[in-house]
Enzyme design. Structure first.
Site, short mmCIF file in Angstrom:
data_model
loop_
_atom_site.label_atom_id
_atom_site.label_comp_id
_atom_site.label_asym_id
_atom_site.label_seq_id
_atom_site.Cartn_x
_atom_site.Cartn_y
_atom_site.Cartn_z
N PRO A 57 0.84 -1.21 0.00
CA PRO A 57 0.00 0.00 0.00
C PRO A 57 0.87 1.25 0.00
O PRO A 57 1.95 1.27 0.59
CB PRO A 57 -0.79 -0.12 1.30
N LEU A 115 0.11 4.14 1.34
CA LEU A 115 -0.05 4.89 2.59
C LEU A 115 -0.19 3.93 3.75
O LEU A 115 -0.80 2.86 3.62
CB LEU A 115 -1.28 5.79 2.54
N TYR A 127 11.90 1.01 18.04
CA TYR A 127 10.65 1.60 18.53
C TYR A 127 10.15 0.88 19.78
O TYR A 127 9.32 1.42 20.52
CB TYR A 127 9.55 1.53 17.47
#
Length: 485
Positions: free
Chosen positions: A232, A234, A267
């Site tokens: 994808p 986005l 993260y």
């Protein structure tokens, strides 16, 4: 009589033609003056051509369109003038063609010829032969083991001996029969010719533009990566999202229609991302997950780093793994990722925070071309040259700071140009910026923990920016980088 005169002039004047000296070409390359940027090719096909009137260039472009290969124009260091090209006048063209030892210097060159397996070699016919600059080109590289396919353009003369006379200049190559074109051929004729040769061509997908018209709000279109998988355009970035906040954000994104999730070892939230994906009820194959390994201990022991990511995510396989940024042992870490890609545990490979100089050095040392490069890209740091360069290699670009990043988002979203464009379309500044990224061929992973903002970010497919608006945003580029990578 004209032909005899030209030959007599050649005998007298050729020793004076400095432009035909390989020694001069070498001196020019080392002089420190202006020179063409070394050309980096993508895929295994190169279309090298010399064209003075545009006829050969047209055929070369049709071949590039059909093969997905890279175009490289052979340009004379001393450009040819109209007067030079006048036959039987004793001019430059006549003199060069009369001397088989003549080697006109070439401006620039192909940096990674070693990566090209197939070379289409195009030229016009000059006095029944290939221009001498073609000899310069062939003697400039090692073509051993490569397939060379000559083609020429002429309104009347056939390819004749112009091709076979070149064979000795690249004797280690596999020369296929050449073909003459008049210049009036169309794409179907070129396609038929190429298909008839049964070549093993690895095409490069055009990743510089997306089919945005196929997307709808809440359903982003995809781009086909050079690995063959679709991603994808986005998604959701999860930098700084931790614990339950991260899990809820991913669930909100998936509920809004987002199908691309970006995470990383650094993260500290791979477990939460994996939990959200498993609990979402959405089939695993519909979700594209990117994660990254980090320099230091992870690059030193990449197999363990990859296993840790697979275990933390616990979603069966990783759609894409990136090296987080250049560092010691990055090549060996990537090679470990290549082994996992061969096993199907990782489907696509990529890099983060790599630029032109870094990518050139890196790809020469690995086997699998990166499918994606993820960098800081926003309206104040647009990376125009980098984006174009990666696209020419068939590498998708992705912005990890599409709004400028934390501490700068407000400044970016309140830019007066952006706000004016947003008002014109009755959308938000964030939507304008994301649409701008997509229309210039850059995918994006904006981060957010706000469900409304996440939904807003995936809803940019019911409007488009005009050429004038795109140009206005392009003018905002100030080269201002907000992070250290």
């Amino acid at each position: 009589m004209k032909k005899i005169l030209s030959l007599l002039l050649a005998a007298i004047l050729l020793p004076c033609l400095a432009a035909c000296s390989l020694e001069n070409a070498a001196e020019s390359d080392s002089s420190g003056g202006d020179s063409q940027t070394a050309y980096k090719t993508g895929g295994n096909v190169l279309i090298a051509y010399f064209s003075c009137t545009g006829t050969t260039e047209k055929i070369a472009q049709l071949i590039a369109d059909e093969t997905g290969g890279t175009l490289y124009e052979i340009i004379a260091e001393d450009p040819y003038t109209e007067e030079d090209l006048q036959y039987y006048t004793g001019g430059r063209c006549d003199l060069e063609q009369a001397d088989s030892a003549c080697r006109p210097a070439i401006y620039g060159g192909v940096e990674n010829m070693a990566d090209c397996d197939i070379v289409f070699l195009g030229y016009p016919i000059w006095h029944s032969q290939a221009p001498r600059i073609i000899s310069t080109f062939l003697e400039s590289y090692d073509f051993t083991g490569k397939t060379i396919i000559p083609f020429c353009t002429s309104h009347s003369s056939g390819i004749g001996s112009s091709a076979t006379n070149l064979h000795s200049l690249a004797s280690g190559a596999n020369w296929l029969d050449g073909k003459r074109f008049s210049g009036g051929e169309d794409a179907d004729e070129i396609k038929e010719w190429i298909e008839g040769m049964d070549l093993n061509i690895a095409k490069i997908n055009d990743v510089s533009a997306f089919d945005l018209a196929s997307g709808t709000n809440g359903n982003a279109p995809t781009v086909t990566l050079n690995s063959g998988y679709e991603m994808p355009v986005l998604g959701l970035g999860t930098y700084s999202l931790t614990g339950d906040t991260c899990k809820k954000s991913v669930l909100a994104a998936l509920e809004s229609g987002v199908r691309l999730i970006d995470t990383a070892y650094m993260y500290g939230n791979e477990e939460e991302v994996g939990e959200a994906i498993r609990e979402s009820g959405i089939p695993r194959e519909e979700i594209f997950v990117i994660t990254k390994i980090y320099p230091g201990s992870q690059y030193s022991n990449p197999e363990q780093a990859i296993e840790d990511a697979l275990e933390k995510l616990d979603i069966g396989y990783i759609d894409m793994m990136l090296l987080h940024h250049p560092g010691t042992n990055d090549v060996s870490a990537y090679k470990a990722m290549e082994k996992y890609a061969e096993q199907g545990k990782i489907r696509s490979l990529g890099l983060s925070n790599w630029y032109i100089e870094e990518i050139d050095d890196f790809i020469s040392q690995v086997d699998i071309m990166p499918a994606l490069v993820q960098n800081e890209i926003h309206i104040y740091y647009q990376e125009k040259e980098v984006v174009e360069y990666m696209h020419n290699l068939g590498i998708v670009m992705q912005a990890w700071y599409p709004f400028g990043g934390r501490g700068h988002t407000s400044e970016v979203l309140n830019n007066s140009t952006i706000l004016e464009i947003a008002e014109n379309h009755s959308v938000t500044a964030a939507q304008v910026i994301l649409r701008w990224h997509l229309q210039r061929g850059v995918t994006a992973v904006p981060g957010s923990s706000n469900p409304d903002h996440i939904s807003e970010n995936i809803s940019v497919f019911d409007f488009s920016l005009s050429d004038e608006e795109m140009a206005a945003i392009a003018e905002l580029d100030s080269g201002t980088k907000f992070d250290w990578y």
